[in-house]
Write a protein that holds these residues in place. Structure first.
Motif: not given
Length: 77
Positions: A22-26, A30-36, A38-45, A48-52
Motif C-alpha cells: 500500500l505504501q507504494e501507491v498510497l 502508512v505509518y511506522e509504529t513500535t510494538d511492546l 520495541g520492534t518497528e513495523h509498518l501499519a495502515v490507517r 483513510n482508505v475507506v473513502g477511496l
C-alpha cells in the motif's frame, strides 16, 4: 492485496492490507509504529482508505451498469 493473518501475540485471526504494498501507491496512509517488544513495523490507517474504496466501488458499478446496458442493447438486435 487483501490478506488474512494471525497475530503473533495471541494467534487471533484478522484481515487487512500489506502495508509495504500500500505504501507504494498510497504512502500517506502508512505509518511506522513500535510494538511492546520495541520492534518497528509498518501499519495502515484503514479509516483513510475507506473513502477511496467507496469511490472505486462506485466507479466499478458505473462500468458494470454501462456494460449491462450494452449487452441488453445487443440482445435486442
Amino acid at each position: 492485496e487483501g490478506v488474512t493473518f494471525n497475530y503473533k501475540k495471541d494467534g487471533s485471526r484478522s484481515t487487512g492490507l500489506i502495508a509495504q504494498q500500500l505504501q507504494e501507491v498510497l504512502p500517506e496512509v502508512v505509518y511506522e509504529t513500535t510494538d511492546l517488544e520495541g520492534t518497528e513495523h509498518l501499519a495502515v490507517r484503514y479509516g483513510n482508505v475507506v473513502g477511496l474504496l467507496v469511490e472505486a466501488i462506485k466507479e466499478q458499478q458505473a462500468q458494470i451498469d454501462s456494460l449491462t446496458n450494452l449487452v441488453n442493447e445487443l440482445k435486442e438486435k
